[in-house]
Design a protein around this motif. Structure first.
Motif, short mmCIF file in Angstrom:
data_model
loop_
_atom_site.label_atom_id
_atom_site.label_comp_id
_atom_site.label_asym_id
_atom_site.label_seq_id
_atom_site.Cartn_x
_atom_site.Cartn_y
_atom_site.Cartn_z
N GLY A 68 0.79 -1.22 0.00
CA GLY A 68 0.00 0.00 0.00
C GLY A 68 0.82 1.27 0.00
N LYS A 87 -3.91 -7.19 5.76
CA LYS A 87 -3.59 -5.77 5.63
C LYS A 87 -3.69 -5.34 4.16
CE LYS A 87 -2.43 -5.43 10.06
NZ LYS A 87 -3.14 -4.64 11.07
N CYS A 88 -2.64 -4.76 3.61
CA CYS A 88 -2.71 -4.15 2.28
C CYS A 88 -2.83 -5.15 1.13
CB CYS A 88 -1.50 -3.26 2.04
SG CYS A 88 -1.33 -1.91 3.23
N TYR A 163 -6.25 3.95 -1.57
CA TYR A 163 -6.14 4.22 -0.14
C TYR A 163 -6.03 5.73 0.13
CZ TYR A 163 -5.12 -0.75 0.86
OH TYR A 163 -5.17 -2.11 1.01
N THR A 191 -3.19 4.36 4.87
CA THR A 191 -4.00 3.20 5.24
C THR A 191 -4.76 3.36 6.55
OG1 THR A 191 -2.05 2.23 6.28
CG2 THR A 191 -2.52 1.58 4.01
N MET A 234 -7.99 -0.10 4.85
CA MET A 234 -7.50 -1.21 4.03
C MET A 234 -8.64 -2.17 3.75
SD MET A 234 -3.92 -1.88 6.08
CE MET A 234 -4.59 -1.37 7.67
#
Length: 253
Positions: A68, A87-88, A163, A191, A234
Motif C-alpha cells: 500500500g 492488511k494491504c 487508499y 491506510t 485497508m
C-alpha cells in the motif's frame, strides 16, 4: 541501541546518525515503516541512506505498509522486510513472510534464535520446493488469489492511490465535523487515520454506537487510548462506506 523519539514524532536523522557513529557494535538498523498507533509513516529513504553510509543492514517492519506504500529495495538499501498476507494485500490472517536479499540468508555466520523462526531453513526448504512445517493450505490459496487480484488492479501504485483517496475522504469528513487529526503534519500513511476524540465523548461510547451501525474502529494504545481513536481503510472499502461511517458518527455529536 534504541533511538527514542517523542510519541508520534517524525524520525530524527541527526540522532540516528549519532547512534551509528557512537555504537560500533551495531550491525543492523531496524525500523517500522507505518507506525499504526498514530498513523505516522516513517522515512525509510532517510534511514536506508544512513544505514548504507555506515555499512549497516536495514531491516523493515512492513506489516501495515507492504502493498500500500512505496517500498524501494534498491534505492533505500533494504536488506529484508517482514509483512503479512492480510492488511494491504487483502488476504486473510494466518501467514506472514519475509522478503530478503539472498546473500543475507547465505551468510555463514547466520545464527537462528529458534527452530520455528529459522529463516535460513525456510529459505533452504523453499529452494527445494518444500516447507519446514505444514502450513495452513487455505490461507496460502487465499494469498495466491489476493496477489493475482493485486496485480490485476494495478499493483501497489493503484492500491496506494485508492487508499489515498479513502484516507483523504476520512480526514475531510472528520474536519467537517470538527474532529481533529491526532498528528497535524509530516509524513502520514494512507491506510489509517488517527483522530482525537471529540470533547465529552468516550471511546467506548463511540465504539459501541458504531459497532451497532456495522462499523469497527480501533482505540489508541497506552495513554493515547483516552484521547484518540483510529480508522483503517485497508480492504474492500469504498467511499460510500466512509460516508455511512460519518453519518453514524454525526448522530453522536
Amino acid at each position: 541501541t534504541a533511538v527514542k523519539h517523542e510519541w508520534g514524532a517524525e524520525l530524527n536523522a541527526q540522532r540516528i546518525e549519532e547512534s551509528l557513529q557512537q555504537d560500533t557494535t551495531i550491525t543492523h538498523v531496524g525500523v517500522i515503516h507505518h507506525e499504526t498507533t498514530t498513523g505516522r509513516l516513517n522515512n525509510l529513504s532517510m534511514v536506508g541512506i544512513l544505514a548504507h553510509r555506515y555499512g549497516k543492514i536495514l531491516l523493515v517492519d512492513g506489516v501495515s505498509s507492504f502493498g500500500g506504500e512505496e517500498l524501494n529495495f534498491e534505492e533505500w538499501n533494504v536488506g529484508a522486510i517482514a509483512a503479512t498476507a492480510n492488511k494491504c494485500l487483502h488476504g486473510i490472517p494466518g501467514i506472514s513472510f519475509v522478503v530478503a536479499r539472498r546473500e543475507l540468508l547465505d551468510q555463514t555466520d547466520f545464527q537462528p534464535r529458534s527452530v520455528y523462526l529459522n529463516l535460513r531453513e525456510y529459505y533452504r526448504q523453499q529452494e527445494g520446493g518444500g516447507t519446514p512445517f505444514t502450513h495452513s493450505v487455505q490461507v496460502l490459496y487465499a494469498l495466491d488469489e489476493a496477489l493475482k487480484e493485486f496485480h490485476e488492479q494495478g499493483g501497489w501504485r493503484a492500491r496506494h492511490e485508492k487508499y489515498r483517496q479513502l484516507a483523504q475522504s476520512i480526514r475531510t469528513r472528520a474536519q467537517e465535523l470538527g474532529i481533529k487529526m491526532y498528528l497535524e503534519g509530516g509524513m502520514l500513511a494512507v491506510t489509517l487515520t488517527a483522530l482525537r476524540l471529540p470533547a465529552n465523548l468516550s471511546y467506548q461510547t463511540l465504539h459501541d454506537h458504531l459497532k451497532a451501525a456495522g462499523f469497527v474502529i480501533y482505540a489508541g494504545q497506552g495513554d493515547a487510548g483516552k484521547v484518540m481513536f483510529r480508522i483503517a481503510n485497508m480492504g474492500e472499502i469504498e467511499k460510500v462506506d466512509i460516508d455511512r461511517l460519518f453519518l453514524a458518527i454525526k448522530e453522536l455529536l
